[in-house]
Design a protein around this motif. Structure first.
Motif, mmCIF file in Angstrom:
data_model
loop_
_atom_site.group_PDB
_atom_site.id
_atom_site.type_symbol
_atom_site.label_atom_id
_atom_site.label_comp_id
_atom_site.label_asym_id
_atom_site.label_seq_id
_atom_site.Cartn_x
_atom_site.Cartn_y
_atom_site.Cartn_z
ATOM 1 N N UNK A 135 -10.747 -39.567 -5.448
ATOM 2 C CA UNK A 135 -10.184 -38.336 -4.909
ATOM 3 C C UNK A 135 -11.180 -37.484 -4.144
ATOM 4 N N UNK A 136 -12.458 -37.814 -4.217
ATOM 5 C CA UNK A 136 -13.460 -37.029 -3.526
ATOM 6 C C UNK A 136 -13.754 -37.562 -2.140
ATOM 7 N N UNK A 137 -14.622 -36.850 -1.446
ATOM 8 C CA UNK A 137 -15.117 -37.285 -0.150
ATOM 9 C C UNK A 137 -16.641 -37.265 -0.194
ATOM 10 N N UNK A 138 -17.272 -38.160 0.564
ATOM 11 C CA UNK A 138 -18.719 -38.153 0.625
ATOM 12 C C UNK A 138 -19.256 -39.310 1.428
ATOM 13 N N UNK A 139 -20.431 -39.113 2.006
ATOM 14 C CA UNK A 139 -21.055 -40.169 2.812
ATOM 15 C C UNK A 139 -21.480 -41.337 1.941
ATOM 16 N N UNK A 140 -22.158 -41.039 0.826
ATOM 17 C CA UNK A 140 -22.656 -42.101 -0.053
ATOM 18 C C UNK A 140 -21.860 -42.193 -1.352
ATOM 19 N N UNK A 141 -21.333 -41.085 -1.794
ATOM 20 C CA UNK A 141 -20.485 -41.012 -2.988
ATOM 21 C C UNK A 141 -19.744 -39.693 -2.899
ATOM 22 N N UNK A 142 -18.661 -39.580 -3.653
ATOM 23 C CA UNK A 142 -17.932 -38.333 -3.647
ATOM 24 C C UNK A 142 -18.771 -37.197 -4.224
ATOM 25 N N UNK A 143 -18.839 -36.082 -3.512
ATOM 26 C CA UNK A 143 -19.592 -34.918 -3.985
ATOM 27 C C UNK A 143 -18.700 -33.690 -3.951
ATOM 28 N N UNK A 144 -19.052 -32.693 -4.770
ATOM 29 C CA UNK A 144 -18.312 -31.431 -4.738
ATOM 30 C C UNK A 144 -18.462 -30.767 -3.376
ATOM 31 N N UNK A 145 -19.660 -30.815 -2.812
ATOM 32 C CA UNK A 145 -19.902 -30.170 -1.517
ATOM 33 C C UNK A 145 -19.027 -30.771 -0.425
ATOM 34 N N UNK A 146 -19.067 -32.088 -0.271
ATOM 35 C CA UNK A 146 -18.315 -32.725 0.800
ATOM 36 C C UNK A 146 -16.810 -32.669 0.551
ATOM 37 N N UNK A 147 -16.406 -32.720 -0.711
ATOM 38 C CA UNK A 147 -14.989 -32.560 -1.030
ATOM 39 C C UNK A 147 -14.516 -31.171 -0.642
ATOM 40 N N UNK A 148 -15.361 -30.168 -0.865
ATOM 41 C CA UNK A 148 -15.018 -28.805 -0.454
ATOM 42 C C UNK A 148 -14.821 -28.721 1.056
ATOM 43 N N UNK A 149 -15.696 -29.361 1.826
ATOM 44 C CA UNK A 149 -15.549 -29.315 3.282
ATOM 45 C C UNK A 149 -14.231 -29.960 3.718
ATOM 46 N N UNK A 150 -13.882 -31.081 3.103
ATOM 47 C CA UNK A 150 -12.622 -31.730 3.451
ATOM 48 C C UNK A 150 -11.433 -30.818 3.132
ATOM 49 N N UNK A 151 -11.489 -30.146 1.995
ATOM 50 C CA UNK A 151 -10.397 -29.252 1.610
ATOM 51 C C UNK A 151 -10.338 -28.027 2.510
ATOM 52 N N UNK A 152 -11.483 -27.559 3.011
ATOM 53 C CA UNK A 152 -11.459 -26.454 3.973
ATOM 54 C C UNK A 152 -10.571 -26.808 5.161
ATOM 55 N N UNK A 153 -10.653 -28.061 5.599
ATOM 56 C CA UNK A 153 -9.844 -28.507 6.737
ATOM 57 C C UNK A 153 -8.386 -28.661 6.328
ATOM 58 N N UNK A 154 -8.150 -29.441 5.298
ATOM 59 C CA UNK A 154 -6.775 -29.782 4.939
ATOM 60 C C UNK A 154 -5.974 -28.564 4.492
ATOM 61 N N UNK A 155 -6.625 -27.594 3.863
ATOM 62 C CA UNK A 155 -5.933 -26.404 3.386
ATOM 63 C C UNK A 155 -6.010 -25.244 4.369
ATOM 64 N N UNK A 156 -6.919 -25.306 5.334
ATOM 65 C CA UNK A 156 -7.177 -24.122 6.146
ATOM 66 C C UNK A 156 -6.626 -24.121 7.541
ATOM 67 N N UNK A 157 -6.212 -25.263 8.068
ATOM 68 C CA UNK A 157 -5.804 -25.285 9.469
ATOM 69 C C UNK A 157 -4.356 -24.839 9.634
ATOM 70 N N UNK A 158 -4.002 -24.510 10.882
ATOM 71 C CA UNK A 158 -2.679 -23.980 11.186
ATOM 72 C C UNK A 158 -1.794 -25.006 11.889
ATOM 73 N N UNK A 159 -2.082 -26.258 11.735
ATOM 74 C CA UNK A 159 -1.339 -27.308 12.410
ATOM 75 C C UNK A 159 -0.190 -27.801 11.528
ATOM 76 N N UNK A 160 0.820 -28.423 12.123
ATOM 77 C CA UNK A 160 1.857 -29.071 11.309
ATOM 78 C C UNK A 160 1.229 -30.108 10.384
ATOM 79 N N UNK A 161 1.824 -30.263 9.224
ATOM 80 C CA UNK A 161 1.241 -31.125 8.198
ATOM 81 C C UNK A 161 1.318 -32.590 8.623
ATOM 82 N N UNK A 162 0.173 -33.276 8.515
ATOM 83 C CA UNK A 162 0.074 -34.684 8.881
ATOM 84 C C UNK A 162 0.445 -35.563 7.686
ATOM 85 N N UNK A 163 0.840 -36.817 7.949
ATOM 86 C CA UNK A 163 1.180 -37.724 6.841
ATOM 87 C C UNK A 163 0.010 -37.892 5.880
ATOM 88 N N UNK A 164 0.320 -37.851 4.592
ATOM 89 C CA UNK A 164 -0.672 -38.083 3.553
ATOM 90 C C UNK A 164 -1.469 -36.880 3.139
#
Length: 535
Positions: free
Chosen positions: A436-465
């Motif tokens: 469930x995490x995101x990360x270059x080498x392994x899932x990290x809290x930092x990189x997961x936070x950045x991914x969530x900033x995008x998925x939760x923060x943008x104003x675009x129509x919701x994409x699949x998945x």
């Protein structure tokens, strides 16, 4: 908002207040130790209190394979520094060397030889092309010395390290030896000059620091007992090792950098906290007509300047961003004058600063609107084929992608940023890890936070998945948050973590989780449809 959400939001706000209090109590900033920098202080300032602790830190930080630092090419710079420091200690003060120093140095030389022979590529970290040849030369000099002494610890199987390209290092040596002015951007890695750095008359420490670097400052000081020692520089080094006289960070202090980045993350996510007036006043006071540098003795840069401008505007204290125009190259903005390369995150932050003023001030639209629109187009052109962005100031594409998407989504003209943002969202969904995490080498809290900033923060129509990716990401964040330290991902001379900046990014993701929870529960509606706050 449910009762549970209100309780969670209160906890985020309380954590954010603690973070702001920590920034006020520790104005220099909180940065993880650097193997590279500590190795240079061991080598150039063995007289500094805590020398034995720093040696022990180097021994404890060595990896099983003999190297130090991050994965792949990220290991080369910290490893050459640690190896040279250990060999120099054995050569200069063998009687006081801790047990295991020679074995650690041998393993390090072996690891380095393999990497250099295979032509391991160096990442785009500051001064790597100067550091590696400078320290390889010193390591080889140590090995020659031990061979001449018949020292059996280094006689079996160890040979000189392969030659590396030193053309740029030779050019810098020639420039300084000729008495020409020292470029300000070189000061952060001034230690590469070796004896030429000692009390160089063309260098004046700022607040005791040379290039905001303990290593550069130690190299400049040289012998602290020599006439004319600078007490402010000595005090800077003593402060850098901290109250425990231990290892040191790459860059210190990072006062403006830490405060601007942390506050901007909290402001974008609308975390309900109010910074102390002094904190805001200090940020405003740091801005000059040339901008603001990351640390004392460094050149003013467009990155720190733009984030400072943006956060002051978001906090109700806008300052005209004219200082940014000196970094404008026409196509994009340089991080500083004479930069080798380009940074998409610097330009994303510039877009935020210019875009805010274009949208919210009377003169901003005519003065900065066109430049912001053109910069948005340049950022779109820099997108990778897979939908991500990569940058020279961070090892993770998730950081760069979050910075660029956030800027494009809020400040790109209609029709310019949308397709690029959609491709980035698809890339995030496709690269989420099994846990469930995101990360270059392994899932990290930092990189997961950045991914969530995008998925939760943008104003675009919701994409699949996207809703399912958010749910899995939130679960991962709740499992790992505050339970362990993530690996360093930020670029300096080696990888480091600006601790409070990363903590603010995670808090911002948690805040977005609550204020945009409708996206998870109702995937058909846009996550920011009801947003009313000024962005």
């Amino acid at each position: 908002m449910t009762t549970a959400d209100a309780r969670d939001e209160s906890e985020v706000a309380a954590s954010a207040r603690e973070l702001l209090a920590a920034m006020m109590l520790e104005p220099a900033g909180r940065v993880t130790p650097s193997v590279y920098e500590t190795g240079r202080v061991v080598a150039d300032a063995p007289w500094l209190t805590g020398h034995e602790r720093r040696l022990r830190y180097l021994l404890d930080a060595q990896r099983f394979d003999g190297g130090w630092g991050g994965a792949g090419g990220y290991a080369v710079v910290p490893t050459v520094s640690a190896v040279e420091a250990l060999l120099g200690t054995l050569r200069g003060a063998p009687a006081s060397a801790p047990t295991g120093l020679a074995a650690a140095a041998s393993r390090g030389v072996g690891a380095l030889a393999g990497w250099l022979e295979r032509g391991t590529a160096l990442p785009d970290t500051p001064a790597a092309d100067l550091i590696v040849p400078a320290l390889v030369e010193r390591i080889n000099d140590h090995l020659t010395y031990f061979a001449a002494q018949g020292d059996r610890r280094f006689a079996d199987g160890l040979r000189a390290l392969p030659a590396v390209d030193r053309r740029r290092l030779d050019a810098v040596h020639a420039l300084v030896a000729a008495g020409r002015p020292v470029p300000q951007k070189l000061l952060h890695a001034f230690e590469v000059l070796g004896p030429l750095a000692h009390r160089h008359r063309g260098v004046v420490p700022v607040a005791g620091a040379v290039g905001a670097s303990p290593a550069a400052t130690a190299a400049w000081i040289g012998d602290p007992e020599a006439p004319g020692a600078d007490p402010e520089a000595l005090a800077y080094l003593q402060t850098a090792v901290g109250p425990l006289d231990g290892p040191v960070p790459c860059c210190t202090p990072i006062t403006v950098f830490e405060r601007a980045w942390a506050l901007s993350s909290l402001a974008r996510a609308e975390v309900p906290v109010r910074p102390a007036p002094k904190l805001i006043a200090d940020l405003a006071a740091a801005l000059g007509p040339q901008g603001v540098p990351t640390g004392p003795g460094l050149p003013a840069d467009a990155d720190t300047t733009s984030v400072t401008l943006y956060v002051l505007a978001r906090l109700g204290h806008p300052v005209d961003p004219a200082s940014l125009l000196r970094f404008d190259l026409g196509t994009h903005f340089c991080t500083w004058q004479g930069e080798d390369g380009r940074s998409v995150t610097t330009n994303a932050h510039v877009l935020e600063a210019l875009g805010w003023h274009a949208r919210h001030t009377a003169a901003g639209a005519s003065r900065y609107g066109g430049r912001a629109a053109a910069l948005a187009g340049w950022l779109g052109d820099e997108q990778q084929p897979d939908g991500s962005w990569a940058d020279r100031w961070h090892a993770s594409a998730y950081y760069a992608t979050s910075c660029v998407v956030t800027a494009l989504d809020r400040y790109a003209p209609a029709g310019i940023g949308g397709p690029a943002v959609d491709r980035a969202v698809d890339w995030l969904v496709a690269t989420q890890r099994a846990d469930g995490g995101w990360g270059r080498w392994a899932g990290t809290a930092e990189e997961t936070a950045y991914a969530l900033h995008v998925l939760l923060g943008i104003r675009r129509p919701v994409r699949p998945g996207v809703p399912e990716a958010i749910r899995r990401g939130l679960h991962h964040l709740s499992e790992v948050d505050d339970q362990h330290a993530d690996p360093p991902l930020w670029h300096d001379k080696d990888l480091y973590t600006p601790v409070l900046i990363v903590r603010a990014a995670v808090l911002a993701a948690r805040q977005l989780t609550m204020t945009r929870s409708g996206l998870v529960n109702n995937p058909d509606r846009s996550p920011l449809r009801s947003r009313t706050a000024v962005s």
